[in-house]
Write an enzyme that holds these catalytic residues in place. Structure first.
Site, PDB file in Angstrom:
ATOM      1  N   ARG A   1       0.814  -1.238   0.000  1.00  0.00           N
ATOM      2  CA  ARG A   1       0.000   0.000   0.000  1.00  0.00           C
ATOM      3  C   ARG A   1       0.839   1.275   0.000  1.00  0.00           C
ATOM      4  NH1 ARG A   1      -3.026  -3.023   3.916  1.00  0.00           N
ATOM      5  NH2 ARG A   1      -4.687  -4.150   2.828  1.00  0.00           N
TER       6      ARG A   1
ATOM      7  N   LYS B   1       2.658  11.294 -11.604  1.00  0.00           N
ATOM      8  CA  LYS B   1       1.777  10.431 -12.397  1.00  0.00           C
ATOM      9  C   LYS B   1       2.514   9.121 -12.651  1.00  0.00           C
ATOM     10  CE  LYS B   1      -1.291  13.476 -15.003  1.00  0.00           C
ATOM     11  NZ  LYS B   1      -1.641  13.976 -16.355  1.00  0.00           N
TER      12      LYS B   1
ATOM     13  N   GLU C   1       8.757  17.536 -25.348  1.00  0.00           N
ATOM     14  CA  GLU C   1       8.152  17.944 -24.073  1.00  0.00           C
ATOM     15  C   GLU C   1       8.739  19.273 -23.584  1.00  0.00           C
ATOM     16  OE1 GLU C   1       5.522  16.386 -23.087  1.00  0.00           O
ATOM     17  OE2 GLU C   1       5.721  14.197 -23.241  1.00  0.00           O
TER      18      GLU C   1
ATOM     19  N   LYS D   1       6.733  22.837 -14.760  1.00  0.00           N
ATOM     20  CA  LYS D   1       5.914  21.687 -14.345  1.00  0.00           C
ATOM     21  C   LYS D   1       5.607  21.763 -12.845  1.00  0.00           C
ATOM     22  CE  LYS D   1       4.713  17.028 -14.816  1.00  0.00           C
ATOM     23  NZ  LYS D   1       4.794  15.765 -15.508  1.00  0.00           N
TER      24      LYS D   1
ATOM     25  N   GLU E   1      -4.903  16.883 -11.300  1.00  0.00           N
ATOM     26  CA  GLU E   1      -5.513  17.246 -12.580  1.00  0.00           C
ATOM     27  C   GLU E   1      -7.021  17.475 -12.491  1.00  0.00           C
ATOM     28  OE1 GLU E   1      -3.528  15.524 -16.010  1.00  0.00           O
ATOM     29  OE2 GLU E   1      -5.422  15.608 -17.108  1.00  0.00           O
TER      30      GLU E   1
ATOM     31  N   ARG F   1      -3.752  21.292 -14.586  1.00  0.00           N
ATOM     32  CA  ARG F   1      -2.694  20.344 -14.965  1.00  0.00           C
ATOM     33  C   ARG F   1      -2.911  19.755 -16.356  1.00  0.00           C
ATOM     34  NH1 ARG F   1       0.475  15.742 -11.391  1.00  0.00           N
ATOM     35  NH2 ARG F   1       1.692  14.973 -13.152  1.00  0.00           N
TER      36      ARG F   1
ATOM     37  N   ASN G   1      -0.914  18.343 -21.126  1.00  0.00           N
ATOM     38  CA  ASN G   1      -1.209  17.341 -22.157  1.00  0.00           C
ATOM     39  C   ASN G   1      -1.360  17.952 -23.542  1.00  0.00           C
ATOM     40  OD1 ASN G   1      -1.224  14.790 -20.847  1.00  0.00           O
ATOM     41  ND2 ASN G   1      -3.026  15.489 -19.715  1.00  0.00           N
TER      42      ASN G   1
ATOM     43  N   HIS H   1      -1.086  15.808 -26.611  1.00  0.00           N
ATOM     44  CA  HIS H   1      -1.147  14.410 -26.181  1.00  0.00           C
ATOM     45  C   HIS H   1      -2.426  13.698 -26.633  1.00  0.00           C
ATOM     46  CE1 HIS H   1       2.248  15.706 -23.835  1.00  0.00           C
ATOM     47  NE2 HIS H   1       2.383  14.547 -23.230  1.00  0.00           N
TER      48      HIS H   1
ATOM     49  N   HIS I   1      -1.454  10.453 -28.205  1.00  0.00           N
ATOM     50  CA  HIS I   1      -1.784   9.130 -27.647  1.00  0.00           C
ATOM     51  C   HIS I   1      -2.494   8.271 -28.688  1.00  0.00           C
ATOM     52  CE1 HIS I   1      -1.514  10.354 -23.103  1.00  0.00           C
ATOM     53  NE2 HIS I   1      -0.340  10.255 -23.688  1.00  0.00           N
TER      54      HIS I   1
ATOM     55  N   HIS J   1       6.971   8.159 -27.689  1.00  0.00           N
ATOM     56  CA  HIS J   1       5.993   9.054 -27.072  1.00  0.00           C
ATOM     57  C   HIS J   1       6.265  10.516 -27.487  1.00  0.00           C
ATOM     58  CE1 HIS J   1       3.298  10.740 -24.067  1.00  0.00           C
ATOM     59  NE2 HIS J   1       4.290  11.484 -23.619  1.00  0.00           N
TER      60      HIS J   1
HETATM   61  P1  NAD Z   1      11.845   5.260 -22.393  1.00  0.00           P
HETATM   62  O1  NAD Z   1      11.694   5.143 -20.943  1.00  0.00           O
HETATM   63  O2  NAD Z   1      11.354   4.148 -23.242  1.00  0.00           O
HETATM   64  O3  NAD Z   1      13.372   5.542 -22.714  1.00  0.00           O
HETATM   65  C1  NAD Z   1      13.767   5.725 -24.046  1.00  0.00           C
HETATM   66  C2  NAD Z   1      14.905   4.782 -24.447  1.00  0.00           C
HETATM   67  O4  NAD Z   1      16.128   5.317 -23.971  1.00  0.00           O
HETATM   68  C3  NAD Z   1      14.808   3.390 -23.882  1.00  0.00           C
HETATM   69  O5  NAD Z   1      15.270   2.467 -24.830  1.00  0.00           O
HETATM   70  C4  NAD Z   1      15.757   3.446 -22.694  1.00  0.00           C
HETATM   71  O6  NAD Z   1      16.243   2.183 -22.329  1.00  0.00           O
HETATM   72  C5  NAD Z   1      16.838   4.318 -23.234  1.00  0.00           C
HETATM   73  N1  NAD Z   1      17.632   5.058 -22.278  1.00  0.00           N
HETATM   74  C6  NAD Z   1      17.224   5.643 -21.139  1.00  0.00           C
HETATM   75  N2  NAD Z   1      18.188   6.374 -20.611  1.00  0.00           N
HETATM   76  C7  NAD Z   1      19.254   6.239 -21.415  1.00  0.00           C
HETATM   77  C8  NAD Z   1      20.570   6.777 -21.404  1.00  0.00           C
HETATM   78  N3  NAD Z   1      20.950   7.678 -20.501  1.00  0.00           N
HETATM   79  N4  NAD Z   1      21.423   6.401 -22.371  1.00  0.00           N
HETATM   80  C9  NAD Z   1      21.016   5.545 -23.352  1.00  0.00           C
HETATM   81  N5  NAD Z   1      19.798   5.035 -23.432  1.00  0.00           N
HETATM   82  C10 NAD Z   1      18.919   5.387 -22.470  1.00  0.00           C
HETATM   83  O7  NAD Z   1      11.114   6.585 -22.935  1.00  0.00           O
HETATM   84  P2  NAD Z   1      10.985   8.063 -22.363  1.00  0.00           P
HETATM   85  O8  NAD Z   1      10.869   8.914 -23.560  1.00  0.00           O
HETATM   86  O9  NAD Z   1      11.998   8.371 -21.361  1.00  0.00           O
HETATM   87  O10 NAD Z   1       9.582   8.027 -21.608  1.00  0.00           O
HETATM   88  C11 NAD Z   1       8.388   7.794 -22.299  1.00  0.00           C
HETATM   89  C12 NAD Z   1       7.362   7.302 -21.319  1.00  0.00           C
HETATM   90  O11 NAD Z   1       7.122   8.304 -20.341  1.00  0.00           O
HETATM   91  C13 NAD Z   1       6.033   6.977 -21.946  1.00  0.00           C
HETATM   92  O12 NAD Z   1       5.580   5.742 -21.456  1.00  0.00           O
HETATM   93  C14 NAD Z   1       5.132   8.093 -21.488  1.00  0.00           C
HETATM   94  O13 NAD Z   1       3.802   7.699 -21.382  1.00  0.00           O
HETATM   95  C15 NAD Z   1       5.719   8.423 -20.154  1.00  0.00           C
HETATM   96  N6  NAD Z   1       5.429   9.772 -19.698  1.00  0.00           N
HETATM   97  C16 NAD Z   1       4.951   9.922 -18.451  1.00  0.00           C
HETATM   98  C17 NAD Z   1       4.728  11.188 -17.948  1.00  0.00           C
HETATM   99  C18 NAD Z   1       4.295  11.362 -16.530  1.00  0.00           C
HETATM  100  O14 NAD Z   1       3.914  12.466 -16.138  1.00  0.00           O
HETATM  101  N7  NAD Z   1       4.357  10.339 -15.719  1.00  0.00           N
HETATM  102  C19 NAD Z   1       4.964  12.310 -18.750  1.00  0.00           C
HETATM  103  C20 NAD Z   1       5.452  12.120 -20.044  1.00  0.00           C
HETATM  104  C21 NAD Z   1       5.681  10.839 -20.511  1.00  0.00           C
HETATM  105  N1  GLY Z   2       2.796  14.857 -18.496  1.00  0.00           N
HETATM  106  C1  GLY Z   2       1.534  15.332 -18.068  1.00  0.00           C
HETATM  107  C2  GLY Z   2       1.402  15.501 -16.611  1.00  0.00           C
HETATM  108  O1  GLY Z   2       2.305  15.225 -15.870  1.00  0.00           O
HETATM  109  O2  GLY Z   2       0.371  15.897 -16.149  1.00  0.00           O
END
Ligand code: NAD
Ligand code: GLY
Length: 374
Positions: free
Chosen positions: A129, A151, A193, A235, A245, A249, A253, A256, A260, A273
């Site tokens: 939890r 998130k 972003e 942010k 949100e 917030r 997006n 997005h 998406h 993404h």
């Molecule tokens: P990812 O986590 O897939 O990383 C991208 C690639 O880079 C992967 O292959 C990873 O292994 C590699 N990598 C990571 N760090 C590295 C480094 N320093 N050197 C070499 N390779 C490296 O993708 P991302 O773009 O980081 O994140 C996308 C995800 O984030 C999506 O799932 C999206 O939905 C999510 N997201 C969440 C929020 C939130 O608020 N929580 C906001 C935006 C995006």
């Molecule tokens: N990336 C959108 C949010 O964090 O709300």
């Protein structure tokens, strides 16, 4: 919003959420400095969650930095990629926590990009939890967006990030040096972003991004440092006002809703993404213009910047027979949709955004104008 930096001397951005407040440390050389991890909750064990790409690059260094804080440090390495942001992969984290006898004080560390961060956060929110966790983002996208704000989620085949929780980390550690090993395509994805924050909140920052885009693409450390810092400040400012949100917030997006749909419609992992968000921002800007909110010059300016970041500006065909229908169906699954009515983040004036619905025929026109012809 003005472009002032409230805390520019320390390399720290503070996110103010009452008893869930925390700091975002930004700078080079943070990952393996033990001091980075001082004053976190005391525990007998830590679990580093990472993936098969990041582990060989950075897991040993993080482990060594944590050794003076935790008697036992465990590691679980997940398969890499958006297509693995699933229940099955999430279960690997729970398997590791239970196998190693982790208790409710165990501190989890998310070492990697947004996929690792989102899944680790969700596991931390639900294991016993809720256990504390720390974000150690290693992609530009994760440093400027996903690691901040709490998130957490996994994907469902019918919709992106559909299963998750709001759960804040104890700290975010953005080591700018980790960006040196990032593949160019991933750097571009992160720039989407960064660009986003301009139209929704800060046109002075947008002007700066335009003037420094070449330096950003070339990974100039000073430019990247400022981009990460200013993005985190914006942010933190948004999330500090609307953590869950209820309203504001949602502006984060921007791009997005279309994005998406592209990610889900192409199959997770086909378009990154950030690539989908880049193209989605162009589409959302076109929609804003079609609604009479911004002029065509604004759309063209944004399109040019997205292109200079190395991102796609033409939308893919998701269904050869009924492309518009497919986009609309996918966008109806978006979390902002209400009773099947799609909500879009639109720019109502440069530097300011709002959420609203739009007539289907207008959206259809935007999709048709944006699509890349085969
Ligand atoms: P990812 O986590 O897939 O990383 C991208 C690639 O880079 C992967 O292959 C990873 O292994 C590699 N990598 C990571 N760090 C590295 C480094 N320093 N050197 C070499 N390779 C490296 O993708 P991302 O773009 O980081 O994140 C996308 C995800 O984030 C999506 O799932 C999206 O939905 C999510 N997201 C969440 C929020 C939130 O608020 N929580 C906001 C935006 C995006
Ligand atoms: N990336 C959108 C949010 O964090 O709300």
């Amino acid at each position: 919003m003005t472009s002032q930096t409230p805390d520019s001397s320390l390399g720290q951005v503070h996110i103010d959420l009452g008893d869930r407040s925390y700091s975002i440390a930004i700078g080079p050389g943070l990952l393996d400095a033990p001091a980075t991890y001082a004053h976190l909750p005391v525990a007998t064990s830590a679990l580093i969650v990472t993936n098969d790409t990041v582990a060989p690059l950075y897991a040993d260094r993080l482990t060594r930095a944590l050794e003076s804080h935790y008697p036992r440090i465990h590691l679980v390495s997940l398969p890499d990629g958006e297509s693995h942001k699933t229940w099955e992969t999430l279960n690997l984290i729970f398997d590791a926590l239970l196998t190693h006898g982790c208790d409710r004080k165990t501190v989890m560390f998310a070492l990697g990009g947004g996929v690792v961060g989102d899944m680790t956060g969700f596991a931390a929110a639900s294991y016993m939890r809720g256990v504390p966790f720390v974000q150690v983002p290693t992609t530009l996208l994760a440093q400027v967006d996903s690691s901040v704000g709490g998130k957490t989620a996994i994907n469902h085949p019918l919709g992106k990030n559909m299963i998750g929780a709001f759960y804040q980390p104890q700290r975010v550690v953005c080591d700018l040096d980790t960006l040196k090993t990032l593949p160019p395509r991933e750097l571009s994805a992160g720039l989407a972003e960064v660009i986003k924050y301009g139209p929704i909140a800060d046109m002075a920052f947008y002007d700066w991004i335009e003037s420094r885009m070449d330096a950003l693409v070339a990974r100039d450390p000073e430019a990247l440092g400022h981009a990460v810092r200013r993005s985190c400040e914006i942010k933190a400012w948004v999330v500090g006002q609307d953590e869950r949100e209820g309203g504001l917030r949602a502006i984060l997006n921007f791009g997005h809703t279309f994005g998406h749909a592209i990610e889900a419609g192409m199959g997770y992992g086909q378009w990154l993404h950030g690539e989908a968000v880049g193209c989605g921002m162009v589409m959302a800007a076109r929609l804003s213009a079609a609604l009479g909110l911004v002029d065509q010059a604004f759309v063209e300016r944004l399109t040019a910047l997205v292109r200079r970041a190395g991102l796609p500006t033409e939308a893919p065909v998701l269904d050869a027979k009924d492309n518009v229908g497919r986009y609309l169906a996918l966008m109806r699954v978006d979390k902002k949709a209400e009773a099947g009515e799609i909500k879009f983040v639109v720019i109502d004036r440069p530097g300011h955004a709002r959420v609203q619905s739009a007539p289907d025929d207008l959206v259809a026109r935007v999709i048709n104008t944006s699509v890349r012809l085969p």
